[in-house]
Design a protein around this motif. Structure first.
Motif, mmCIF file in Angstrom:
data_model
loop_
_atom_site.group_PDB
_atom_site.id
_atom_site.type_symbol
_atom_site.label_atom_id
_atom_site.label_comp_id
_atom_site.label_asym_id
_atom_site.label_seq_id
_atom_site.Cartn_x
_atom_site.Cartn_y
_atom_site.Cartn_z
ATOM 1 N N LEU A 55 -34.932 -18.563 47.303
ATOM 2 C CA LEU A 55 -34.278 -19.703 46.679
ATOM 3 C C LEU A 55 -33.145 -20.228 47.559
ATOM 4 O O LEU A 55 -32.971 -21.448 47.695
ATOM 5 C CB LEU A 55 -33.736 -19.302 45.311
ATOM 6 N N TYR A 58 -34.658 -22.280 50.309
ATOM 7 C CA TYR A 58 -35.080 -23.603 49.842
ATOM 8 C C TYR A 58 -33.885 -24.543 49.702
ATOM 9 O O TYR A 58 -33.990 -25.751 49.968
ATOM 10 C CB TYR A 58 -35.799 -23.486 48.503
ATOM 11 N N TYR A 59 -32.745 -24.013 49.285
ATOM 12 C CA TYR A 59 -31.550 -24.852 49.161
ATOM 13 C C TYR A 59 -31.140 -25.429 50.513
ATOM 14 O O TYR A 59 -30.707 -26.587 50.595
ATOM 15 C CB TYR A 59 -30.404 -24.033 48.568
ATOM 16 N N GLU A 165 -41.081 -24.851 43.229
ATOM 17 C CA GLU A 165 -40.849 -23.477 43.651
ATOM 18 C C GLU A 165 -39.439 -23.014 43.280
ATOM 19 O O GLU A 165 -39.240 -21.867 42.854
ATOM 20 C CB GLU A 165 -41.057 -23.350 45.163
ATOM 21 N N CYS A 166 -38.456 -23.891 43.432
ATOM 22 C CA CYS A 166 -37.086 -23.525 43.070
ATOM 23 C C CYS A 166 -36.961 -23.257 41.574
ATOM 24 O O CYS A 166 -36.257 -22.325 41.155
ATOM 25 C CB CYS A 166 -36.121 -24.630 43.491
ATOM 26 N N GLN A 167 -37.642 -24.055 40.759
ATOM 27 C CA GLN A 167 -37.593 -23.831 39.315
ATOM 28 C C GLN A 167 -38.228 -22.499 38.940
ATOM 29 O O GLN A 167 -37.709 -21.776 38.082
ATOM 30 C CB GLN A 167 -38.304 -24.983 38.598
ATOM 31 N N ASP A 170 -35.859 -19.690 40.203
ATOM 32 C CA ASP A 170 -34.657 -19.618 39.376
ATOM 33 C C ASP A 170 -34.957 -18.980 38.015
ATOM 34 O O ASP A 170 -34.162 -18.186 37.504
ATOM 35 C CB ASP A 170 -34.087 -21.026 39.196
#
Length: 227
Positions: A55, A58-59, A165-167, A170
């Motif tokens: 994550l 990705y940020y 993917e981030c959702q 998370d």
């Protein structure tokens, strides 16, 4: 140099020289990239097993992808402004072509997220006007539109994929398994993490073996047994 100054005159000699050069080039590439692979592969596998690290990565990638989408949207806005300036000056024969290009841009803009607002800063006054309304100019604009739409569509797909993917990551980090589904949650927690860490350990062991092999290679002839 070797062929013409060192007396390599036969065809077989030239073929042997070319094969030797190809092998030398391949060995050079191995020497250059082997270290990156031996160090990068275990590290990449280990990091890919942790949702928190994924994550965070990705940020960092989000800013680059959003910037690319902004640039593509701005290119489309510039072409749209240029086409709007050419609309009153084109011939009746070229007017339908120009209208189709405007419709292509409008359809592409509808697919881009609204928060990519860099294109809104583009106005007709900011686009240079050379006064050219020829068919070749329209062909160049059409090629530019297709290229910009292709880039914008690709980057927008990467952006939406990254958001999904981030959702998921998370939700897994917060143990919200109902949002992502039990199947995907089990994949990240029970399957992916141990599998990728086992592969990372195997890749690390392979790195040690390759390093050991390279270190003992000069001493192979002095040893009675294979090292």
């Amino acid at each position: 140099y070797i062929i013409f100054l060192k007396g390599v005159r036969s065809f077989d000699g030239i073929v042997s020289l070319v094969l030797a050069a190809a092998n030398a080039f391949g060995l050079l590439l191995i020497c250059v990239f082997l270290a990156c692979g031996l160090v990068g592969m275990p590290r990449m596998l280990w990091r890919s097993s942790d949702p928190t690290v994924m994550l965070r990565r990705y940020y960092f990638e989000a800013t680059d992808i959003q910037e690319d989408v902004d640039v593509a949207a701005m290119d489309l806005a510039e072409v749209k402004a240029e086409l709007s300036m050419l609309t009153p000056r084109v011939t009746d024969e070229d007017a339908p072509v120009l209208q189709r290009m405007l419709e292509m841009i409008q359809a592409a803009d509808a697919e881009l997220p609204f928060y990519h607002s860099a294109s809104t800063r583009t106005t007709m006054s900011s686009v240079p006007d050379d006064g050219d309304v020829s068919r070749s100019k329209l062909v160049k604009l059409h090629a530019k539109i297709k290229r910009s739409i292709k880039i914008a569509t690709k980057k927008n797909y990467q952006w939406e994929h990254m958001i999904r993917e981030c959702q998921v990551l998370d939700a897994i980090m917060h143990h919200d398994y109902e949002t992502v589904g039990q199947t995907k949650a089990m994949y990240y927690t029970l399957f992916r993490k141990p599998l990728f860490r086992v592969l990372a350990v195997c890749a690390f062991i392979l790195t040690l073996l390759v390093l050991f092999s390279e270190l003992v290679l000069p001493f192979q002839q002095m040893s009675p047994s294979p090292l």
